[in-house]
Design a protein around this motif. Sequence first.
Motif, PDB file in Angstrom:
ATOM      1  N   HIS A  46      14.238   1.384  25.525  1.00 41.36           N
ATOM      2  CA  HIS A  46      13.661   0.149  25.016  1.00 41.36           C
ATOM      3  C   HIS A  46      14.087  -0.079  23.568  1.00 41.36           C
ATOM      4  O   HIS A  46      13.714   0.673  22.670  1.00 41.36           O
ATOM      5  N   LEU A  47      14.882  -1.107  23.379  1.00 38.71           N
ATOM      6  CA  LEU A  47      15.321  -1.569  22.064  1.00 38.71           C
ATOM      7  C   LEU A  47      15.120  -3.070  22.065  1.00 38.71           C
ATOM      8  O   LEU A  47      15.315  -3.717  23.096  1.00 38.71           O
ATOM      9  N   VAL A  48      14.762  -3.639  20.949  1.00 35.01           N
ATOM     10  CA  VAL A  48      14.475  -5.068  20.925  1.00 35.01           C
ATOM     11  C   VAL A  48      15.704  -5.906  20.578  1.00 35.01           C
ATOM     12  O   VAL A  48      15.990  -6.902  21.231  1.00 35.01           O
ATOM     13  N   THR A  49      16.462  -5.510  19.561  1.00 40.92           N
ATOM     14  CA  THR A  49      17.603  -6.324  19.116  1.00 40.92           C
ATOM     15  C   THR A  49      18.869  -5.486  19.019  1.00 40.92           C
ATOM     16  O   THR A  49      18.829  -4.250  19.063  1.00 40.92           O
ATOM     17  N   LEU A  50      19.966  -6.164  18.836  1.00 41.59           N
ATOM     18  CA  LEU A  50      21.250  -5.484  18.671  1.00 41.59           C
ATOM     19  C   LEU A  50      21.221  -4.532  17.482  1.00 41.59           C
ATOM     20  O   LEU A  50      21.804  -3.446  17.535  1.00 41.59           O
ATOM     21  N   ALA A  51      20.519  -4.894  16.424  1.00 41.69           N
ATOM     22  CA  ALA A  51      20.421  -4.032  15.243  1.00 41.69           C
ATOM     23  C   ALA A  51      19.765  -2.690  15.581  1.00 41.69           C
ATOM     24  O   ALA A  51      20.004  -1.700  14.884  1.00 41.69           O
ATOM     25  N   ASP A  52      18.968  -2.648  16.641  1.00 41.05           N
ATOM     26  CA  ASP A  52      18.286  -1.411  17.037  1.00 41.05           C
ATOM     27  C   ASP A  52      19.156  -0.474  17.872  1.00 41.05           C
ATOM     28  O   ASP A  52      18.803   0.690  18.057  1.00 41.05           O
ATOM     29  N   LEU A  53      20.284  -0.968  18.372  1.00 46.62           N
ATOM     30  CA  LEU A  53      21.163  -0.146  19.216  1.00 46.62           C
ATOM     31  C   LEU A  53      21.890   0.868  18.327  1.00 46.62           C
ATOM     32  O   LEU A  53      22.607   0.473  17.398  1.00 46.62           O
ATOM     33  N   PRO A  54      21.697   2.165  18.572  1.00 45.75           N
ATOM     34  CA  PRO A  54      22.363   3.173  17.735  1.00 45.75           C
ATOM     35  C   PRO A  54      23.887   3.027  17.780  1.00 45.75           C
ATOM     36  O   PRO A  54      24.457   2.667  18.821  1.00 45.75           O
ATOM     37  N   ALA A  55      24.525   3.300  16.681  1.00 45.87           N
ATOM     38  CA  ALA A  55      25.980   3.149  16.576  1.00 45.87           C
ATOM     39  C   ALA A  55      26.716   3.931  17.655  1.00 45.87           C
ATOM     40  O   ALA A  55      27.713   3.448  18.199  1.00 45.87           O
ATOM     41  N   ASP A  56      26.220   5.118  17.996  1.00 51.07           N
ATOM     42  CA  ASP A  56      26.921   5.912  19.001  1.00 51.07           C
ATOM     43  C   ASP A  56      26.755   5.351  20.417  1.00 51.07           C
ATOM     44  O   ASP A  56      27.488   5.724  21.324  1.00 51.07           O
ATOM     45  N   ALA A  57      25.825   4.414  20.611  1.00 52.68           N
ATOM     46  CA  ALA A  57      25.634   3.790  21.924  1.00 52.68           C
ATOM     47  C   ALA A  57      26.456   2.512  22.082  1.00 52.68           C
ATOM     48  O   ALA A  57      26.616   2.011  23.198  1.00 52.68           O
ATOM     49  N   LEU A  58      26.960   1.969  20.975  1.00 44.75           N
ATOM     50  CA  LEU A  58      27.721   0.714  21.026  1.00 44.75           C
ATOM     51  C   LEU A  58      28.919   0.768  21.978  1.00 44.75           C
ATOM     52  O   LEU A  58      29.070  -0.128  22.811  1.00 44.75           O
ATOM     53  N   PRO A  59      29.788   1.773  21.880  1.00 46.65           N
ATOM     54  CA  PRO A  59      30.972   1.756  22.748  1.00 46.65           C
ATOM     55  C   PRO A  59      30.627   1.761  24.242  1.00 46.65           C
ATOM     56  O   PRO A  59      31.193   0.981  25.007  1.00 46.65           O
ATOM     57  N   GLY A  60      29.709   2.598  24.648  1.00 45.60           N
ATOM     58  CA  GLY A  60      29.361   2.668  26.065  1.00 45.60           C
ATOM     59  C   GLY A  60      28.683   1.403  26.559  1.00 45.60           C
ATOM     60  O   GLY A  60      29.004   0.898  27.643  1.00 45.60           O
ATOM     61  N   TYR A  61      27.756   0.886  25.774  1.00 46.22           N
ATOM     62  CA  TYR A  61      27.035  -0.320  26.175  1.00 46.22           C
ATOM     63  C   TYR A  61      27.993  -1.501  26.298  1.00 46.22           C
ATOM     64  O   TYR A  61      28.002  -2.210  27.313  1.00 46.22           O
TER      65      TYR A  61
END
Length: 137
Positions: A46-61
């Motif tokens: 559960h994350l609300v906004t793009l700013a909450d997505l951890p940097a290490d999760a960006l590539p996979g997501y």
Amino acid sequence: MSGCVFCGIVAGEVPAFRVADEADGVAFLDTRPVFKGHVLVVPRTHLVTLADLPADALPGYFRLVQRLAVAVEAGLGSGGTFVAMNNKVSQSVPHLHTHVVPRTKGDGLRGFFWPRTRYADDAEAEDFAGRIAAALA
């Protein structure tokens, strides 16, 4: 998060027409699609906004979002896709989600007015979900 419909879908507690269920996220049909085949991609946590997505999760997501954009086009024979994300304003569910909407030339979508439609029944929704899932590379 308790009470979040998207967390419920990720957990399998809320029914959805799933297209993908992977470590990097879950994708399912929007119940009020702009056009049939409109997919929502959400992170598992559960994350609300793009700013909450951890940097290490960006590539996979975003690789999953990218793959879904290709699969929507290939699976439905659409001319392309519209990929979008709202953060807070106009975010109908406060859980990070990315819209992948099939597009065709002359489909009438203009600007940010998103008319909504419905599937005729569950069988039609299953058909759209299956066609996209089958095209997912």
